[in-house]
Design a protein around this motif. Structure first.
Motif, PDB file in Angstrom:
ATOM      1  N   HIS A  95       9.128  -3.752   4.047  1.00 30.49           N
ATOM      2  CA  HIS A  95       8.198  -4.874   4.219  1.00 30.49           C
ATOM      3  C   HIS A  95       7.882  -5.548   2.888  1.00 30.49           C
ATOM      4  N   ASP A  97       4.367  -7.045   1.148  1.00 31.39           N
ATOM      5  CA  ASP A  97       2.914  -7.041   1.354  1.00 31.39           C
ATOM      6  C   ASP A  97       2.446  -8.480   1.597  1.00 31.39           C
ATOM      7  N   HIS A 245       9.794  -3.363   0.092  1.00 35.43           N
ATOM      8  CA  HIS A 245       9.623  -1.966  -0.293  1.00 35.43           C
ATOM      9  C   HIS A 245       9.270  -1.114   0.919  1.00 35.43           C
TER      10      HIS A 245
HETATM   11 FE   FE2 Z   1       3.394  -2.212   0.964  1.00 35.88          FE
END
Ligand code: FE2
Length: 270
Positions: A95, A97, A245
């Motif tokens: 994903h 953030d 990540h």
């Molecule tokens: Fe994250």
């Protein structure tokens, strides 16, 4: 000690070796930003910053978002330490953030305060490299596409059999449409994917999902990925605008504790 940067793999990651005073003094802030954008991930082995030092160092790289306790967010599955622990379960999937926001955060800094006995490595995939390496013909067919991101797509990976209440809760987040290809202010381009990506606007749903799955596989192939094996006191920065990540699974009750500081978004995802 001199300030040196060593590439960790050909396509992603750099290790910076410098003494604590140099890093905290801020004279290398601009150079670290440059390396971060070029390499996606920068690590400082066993630098052992405490919270105040991590905050001070973060502020030499960008503007810190005030969050958590005094600006430091505890990344842990221990609910006593973090009420949002459940929400972190999704972090085992690739994903970005803030993928449901207009402007994902610039970067995050993560330091290892207590390690997992097994697992818990963090992996990063360079989404600039993933774009750059696509064949030209594919670039042309992808560059105008828009991807629908939903909270449900992200959460279903963790809760495949949701309750009606969960579904209702997820639906309260409006779907977000992002370009598949982010053209940054620098002129460089990166792919925008991750666990919230679900369908492609204007494309048959099944075909859209298949294309996203294919691109996820491409963007996370080993040559674009750096896996960090943590040692205590390591500090790591990732460029949240040019990487995805995930964390590798680890025992929930082991007390693994990471402290995170986050830098404010600097550009819209366009
Ligand atoms: Fe994250």
């Amino acid at each position: 000690m001199a300030f040196t940067s060593i590439d960790l793999t050909p396509r992603i990651g750099a290790e910076i070796r410098a003494d604590r005073a140099t890093l905290l003094g801020g004279s290398q802030g601009a150079e670290i930003r440059r390396i971060l954008e070029e390499r996606g991930v920068v690590i400082f082995r066993a630098i052992d910053f405490n919270d105040e030092e991590q905050l001070a160092f973060s502020a030499t790289i960008g503007d810190v978002i005030p969050q958590g306790e005094k600006g430091v967010f505890k990344v842990t599955m221990d609910k006593k330490e973090n009420k949002l622990a459940d929400y972190l379960l999704g972090a085992v999937h690739w994903h970005i953030d803030g993928s449901m926001d207009d402007a994902p955060t610039r970067a995050s800094l993560l330091s290892a305060r207590r390690l997992a006995p097994t697992g818990g490595q963090t992996e990063f995939a360079n989404t600039y490299a993933a774009w750059d390496d696509l064949p030209e013909s594919e670039k042309r067919s992808l560059e105008k596409l828009k991807v629908v991101h939903t909270m449900e797509a992200m959460q279903r990976l963790v809760y495949p059999d949701p309750t009606p209440e969960q579904l209702q809760g997820w639906a309260s987040y409006a779907p977000k449409v992002h370009p598949l290809v982010w053209t940054h202010q620098s002129g460089r381009r990166s792919l925008v994917l991750g666990s919230s990506a679900t369908t492609i606007e204007g494309m048959d749903e099944t075909a859209g999902r298949a294309l996203i799955a294919e691109l996820m596989q491409w963007a996370t192939k080993p040559e674009f990925v750096y896996r960090h094996e943590w040692t205590l006191g390591d500090l790591l920065i990732w460029d949240n605008t040019g990487t995805m990540h995930r964390v590798l699974p680890y025992p929930m009750d082991c007390g693994r504790m990471m402290h995170r500081t986050t830098l404010v978004a600097e550009e819209m995802l366009v």
